[in-house]
Design a protein around this motif. Structure first.
Motif, PDB file in Angstrom:
ATOM      1  N   ARG A 195      13.131  30.879 -26.753  1.00 13.84           N
ATOM      2  CA  ARG A 195      14.408  31.483 -26.349  1.00 13.84           C
ATOM      3  C   ARG A 195      14.775  31.079 -24.919  1.00 13.84           C
ATOM      4  NH1 ARG A 195      15.533  38.018 -26.132  1.00 13.84           N
ATOM      5  NH2 ARG A 195      17.682  37.912 -25.350  1.00 13.84           N
ATOM      6  N   ILE A 196      13.779  31.062 -24.022  1.00 15.90           N
ATOM      7  CA  ILE A 196      14.044  30.703 -22.623  1.00 15.90           C
ATOM      8  C   ILE A 196      14.447  29.237 -22.510  1.00 15.90           C
ATOM      9  CG2 ILE A 196      12.976  30.428 -20.350  1.00 15.90           C
ATOM     10  CD1 ILE A 196      11.273  32.899 -20.988  1.00 15.90           C
ATOM     11  N   LYS A 197      13.766  28.363 -23.245  1.00 13.77           N
ATOM     12  CA  LYS A 197      14.102  26.939 -23.207  1.00 13.77           C
ATOM     13  C   LYS A 197      15.543  26.706 -23.662  1.00 13.77           C
ATOM     14  CE  LYS A 197       9.476  24.951 -23.907  1.00 13.77           C
ATOM     15  NZ  LYS A 197       8.614  24.182 -24.845  1.00 13.77           N
ATOM     16  N   TYR A 198      15.912  27.343 -24.769  1.00 15.97           N
ATOM     17  CA  TYR A 198      17.258  27.175 -25.295  1.00 15.97           C
ATOM     18  C   TYR A 198      18.293  27.738 -24.324  1.00 15.97           C
ATOM     19  CZ  TYR A 198      20.970  26.877 -28.745  1.00 15.97           C
ATOM     20  OH  TYR A 198      22.133  26.553 -29.409  1.00 15.97           O
ATOM     21  N   TRP A 199      17.941  28.844 -23.673  1.00 13.81           N
ATOM     22  CA  TRP A 199      18.845  29.475 -22.700  1.00 13.81           C
ATOM     23  C   TRP A 199      19.056  28.547 -21.499  1.00 13.81           C
ATOM     24  CZ3 TRP A 199      16.659  31.767 -17.992  1.00 13.81           C
ATOM     25  CH2 TRP A 199      17.643  32.318 -17.151  1.00 13.81           C
ATOM     26  N   ILE A 200      17.997  27.944 -20.978  1.00 13.11           N
ATOM     27  CA  ILE A 200      18.110  27.042 -19.835  1.00 13.11           C
ATOM     28  C   ILE A 200      18.978  25.826 -20.187  1.00 13.11           C
ATOM     29  CG2 ILE A 200      16.816  25.479 -18.317  1.00 13.11           C
ATOM     30  CD1 ILE A 200      14.512  27.480 -18.398  1.00 13.11           C
ATOM     31  N   LYS A 201      18.761  25.250 -21.380  1.00 12.49           N
ATOM     32  CA  LYS A 201      19.574  24.109 -21.804  1.00 12.49           C
ATOM     33  C   LYS A 201      21.032  24.497 -21.921  1.00 12.49           C
ATOM     34  CE  LYS A 201      15.947  21.615 -24.343  1.00 12.49           C
ATOM     35  NZ  LYS A 201      15.516  21.124 -25.679  1.00 12.49           N
ATOM     36  N   SER A 202      21.298  25.680 -22.458  1.00 16.41           N
ATOM     37  CA  SER A 202      22.677  26.163 -22.599  1.00 16.41           C
ATOM     38  C   SER A 202      23.334  26.321 -21.234  1.00 16.41           C
ATOM     39  CB  SER A 202      22.698  27.495 -23.353  1.00 16.41           C
ATOM     40  OG  SER A 202      22.153  27.345 -24.639  1.00 16.41           O
ATOM     41  N   CYS A 203      22.580  26.851 -20.271  1.00 17.49           N
ATOM     42  CA  CYS A 203      23.130  27.028 -18.925  1.00 17.49           C
ATOM     43  C   CYS A 203      23.432  25.678 -18.284  1.00 17.49           C
ATOM     44  CB  CYS A 203      22.132  27.803 -18.056  1.00 17.49           C
ATOM     45  SG  CYS A 203      21.907  29.531 -18.548  1.00 17.49           S
ATOM     46  N   GLU A 204      22.565  24.702 -18.504  1.00 22.15           N
ATOM     47  CA  GLU A 204      22.790  23.368 -17.948  1.00 22.15           C
ATOM     48  C   GLU A 204      24.016  22.714 -18.573  1.00 22.15           C
ATOM     49  OE1 GLU A 204      19.108  21.456 -18.712  1.00 22.15           O
ATOM     50  OE2 GLU A 204      18.095  22.296 -16.939  1.00 22.15           O
ATOM     51  N   LYS A 205      24.177  22.855 -19.894  1.00 23.74           N
ATOM     52  CA  LYS A 205      25.352  22.303 -20.564  1.00 23.74           C
ATOM     53  C   LYS A 205      26.626  22.998 -20.095  1.00 23.74           C
ATOM     54  CE  LYS A 205      23.022  20.850 -24.827  1.00 23.74           C
ATOM     55  NZ  LYS A 205      22.948  21.057 -26.306  1.00 23.74           N
ATOM     56  N   CYS A 206      26.500  24.317 -19.895  1.00 22.51           N
ATOM     57  CA  CYS A 206      27.667  25.088 -19.425  1.00 22.51           C
ATOM     58  C   CYS A 206      28.104  24.594 -18.052  1.00 22.51           C
ATOM     59  CB  CYS A 206      27.331  26.573 -19.392  1.00 22.51           C
ATOM     60  SG  CYS A 206      28.699  27.622 -18.863  1.00 22.51           S
TER      61      CYS A 206
END
Length: 607
Positions: A195-206
């Protein structure tokens, strides 16, 4: 010239140039910084308080025949019942044996619930005589209650408030768990890690998105992932059910150096969740830590309010001077530390963890035998002025900072002045060779941490030896004392003693009588065993003569243990005889509905 007039003239003439800085909400923070410097540079700190009351009946005050345990019961009753409205603080340093430099402050207080946490929420009593006296001296009740009084929380209340408002807390240092990981632990860690990995990637894409469509998708992604904003930074809240889950998450976050965890506190010492804040770089992480610490300190200051002053004095470890040590210390503990414990030993240990060395100048006055029962600062100063030559000079460097010429809070300065006078007369060196309690003069150690106003050393808590008169050092065991009431007409102590001598043969031995209030007296048998014999004689069916007539007319007797029971269970009636009647008539476990009352005390429901 009357003694009262002399006292007023002394306070007016000697202290007319003294000025005290008045502190309210508007200048509290700036005054706190000044006070910190003055306390740091001082040798001693004197404090005094203005309360809404002290005791509502004469026997409620601490009396010479009270043991340390009973004296504490009375002080606890007063502290829990009444409220502080003023707190004067005067750090001072010794220039020489006859001069001190003082920096006095007077803080206006009121326990206002400014943070909407339900604390402090006190129901407190007001004694009309105290309010009248404060009004005569110009105390501004409107300013105190409406906006000028500084609010505060005790240490215990602050901890509860932090849980209620959900302040984030820094996570503890990670220690590798010694327990063996279970299958459930592994599944939990892998799920959170994913969940944390996916969250970090989402924040970077955002952060890389620029088009309107991408912004919409980023917003939807935040909602799906539960991502929020902690100021200008992305954050993710992970609910936890146990301390074990907290430990597992913290251990796993070692692999995510740009993620800073914060605990969301729950009830007790548990955590409701962990808030993960995403950092942009190492420099951003350092900046975040500084911002978080500054924000936490600002929030803590709002919670503590005036208690910042108490913590400041406590941290300095400077000796603290009081005039009524037991009463004032009980108030400080009740309002600023925690609810008062039931046992005196526990109270003393708890209070000394905050103020390690306290000196009672009223106890120092007991060295002058003629004034052992003197409880007024102005009366003590007048006595020393009339009987001894001891010049004391006072320097107050910051007089120009005072507000409007008010002199509220002068008692703290008078305590300093009285302390220096006593030291000069008794040839005690008030000088401190180095900062800290261990460097006090040896003579001052005899007056340190004595919490009973009438006992030479209240550190001997198990000692049941008590005094009967303030000006007589003769001691007697508490078992040799009985309480007597129910005489149908007003009578003096000498008249009652003569009456008892005629009533029974027991009174042919040495005994004394002292009135406690208008309806009750104590009888002191100087020979052991006579008190028990007298109580037995009172209940004997074969009683005869004048003693039988007195008993028939309502004369009653109770042991010292009954008086101890009255105080421990809080049977604070206006007349001691009524409280003793209640203790004798009620069986064990039936005290819950007994309450104190007094026509001169009004209860204010602070809602």
């Amino acid at each position: 010239m009357s003694l009262l007039l002399q006292r007023r003239l002394l306070c007016t003439n000697v202290h007319k140039k003294w000025k005290v800085k008045q502190v309210t909400k508007t200048n509290f923070q700036e005054s706190l910084k000044e006070l910190e410097t003055h306390v740091s540079n001082s040798d001693f700190v004197a404090v005094s308080m203005e309360k809404t009351g002290s005791f509502s009946a004469s026997w409620h005050r601490v009396l010479p025949f009270d043991t340390v345990e009973i004296a504490y019961c009375k002080a606890r009753h007063s502290a829990e019942r009444f409220q502080l409205l003023q707190f004067a603080v005067c750090p001072f340093s010794i220039a020489d044996s006859n001069k001190f430099i003082a920096n006095p402050y007077n803080f206006l207080l009121f326990p206002r619930d400014e943070l909407r946490t339900g604390m402090p929420s006190y129901n407190f009593s007001c004694q009309t005589s105290h309010l009248t006296s404060m009004a005569r001296e110009g105390f501004d009740f409107n300013a105190c209650i409406y906006d000028a009084g500084v609010s505060y929380l005790s240490r215990v209340q602050e901890s509860k408030a932090k849980m209620q408002i959900g302040n984030y807390m820094p996570c503890p240092n990670v220690n590798n768990s010694s327990s063996t990981s279970t299958t459930a632990d592994t599944v939990f860690v892998e799920r959170i890690k994913s969940r944390i990995k996916y969250w970090i990637k989402s924040c970077e894409k955002c952060g890389k998105s620029t088009s309107k469509d991408d912004a919409l998708l980023a917003s939807l992604r935040k909602i799906v992932m539960g991502s929020e904003m902690f100021g200008s930074r992305h954050c993710l809240t992970i609910d936890v059910c146990s301390d074990r889950q907290v430990q597992l998450i913290l251990e796993m976050l070692v692999n995510f150096p740009n993620v800073v965890p914060l605990l969301v506190p729950g009830k007790g010492n548990t955590a409701l969740a962990i808030c993960l804040v995403l950092m942009k770089s190492k420099e951003d992480k350092d900046l975040f830590e500084r911002e978080r610490q500054k924000l936490e300190e600002e929030e803590n200051k709002k919670l503590r309010g005036f208690r910042e002053v108490i913590e400041l004095i406590s941290a300095s470890q400077k000796p603290v001077l009081f005039h009524k040590c037991l009463d004032d210390c009980a108030f400080i503990h009740s309002k600023f530390i925690a609810p008062l414990p039931s046992e005196v030993n526990e109270f003393i240990n708890s209070f000394r963890s905050v103020f390690s060395h306290v000196i009672d100048v009223n106890h120092m006055m007991k060295k002058f035998e003629a004034v052992r029962n003197m409880t007024s600062i102005s009366a003590a100063l007048l006595y020393l002025k009339n009987h001894f030559f001891a010049t004391v000079d006072v320097e107050i460097p910051d007089q120009a900072t005072t507000n409007g010429g008010k002199n509220d809070g002068l008692d703290a300065l008078r305590i300093c002045y009285l302390f220096m006078k006593i030291c000069s007369i008794l040839k005690i060196s008030p000088c401190v060779t180095e900062s800290g309690n261990k460097h006090l003069a040896a003579e001052l150690q005899d007056f340190t941490n004595v919490f009973h106003p009438w006992t030479a050393d209240s550190r001997e808590l198990a000692d049941e030896s008590i005094s009967i008169w303030a000006n007589n050092t003769r001691k007697v065991n508490s078992e040799q004392l009985v309480f007597l009431w129910g005489v149908q007409f007003r009578i003096t102590a000498s008249m009652l003693k003569n009456l008892l001598q005629e009533s029974h043969g027991i009174f042919s031995r040495e005994f004394d009588v002292k009135l406690v209030d208008k309806d009750c007296a104590i009888v002191v048998f100087w020979e052991p065993g006579l008190s028990k014999a007298f109580i037995n004689a009172m209940s004997n069916e074969q009683i005869s003569g004048l003693l039988r007539e007195l008993v028939s007319n309502g004369l009653r007797v109770a042991s010292y243990d009954t008086y101890r029971t009255v105080c421990r269970l809080g049977l604070w009636e206006a007349n001691l005889s009524e409280s003793l009647d209640g203790a004798l008539e009620k069986s064990d476990g039936e005290f819950s509905n007994i309450c104190c009352h007094n026509d001169n005390v009004m209860n204010l429901d602070n809602r």
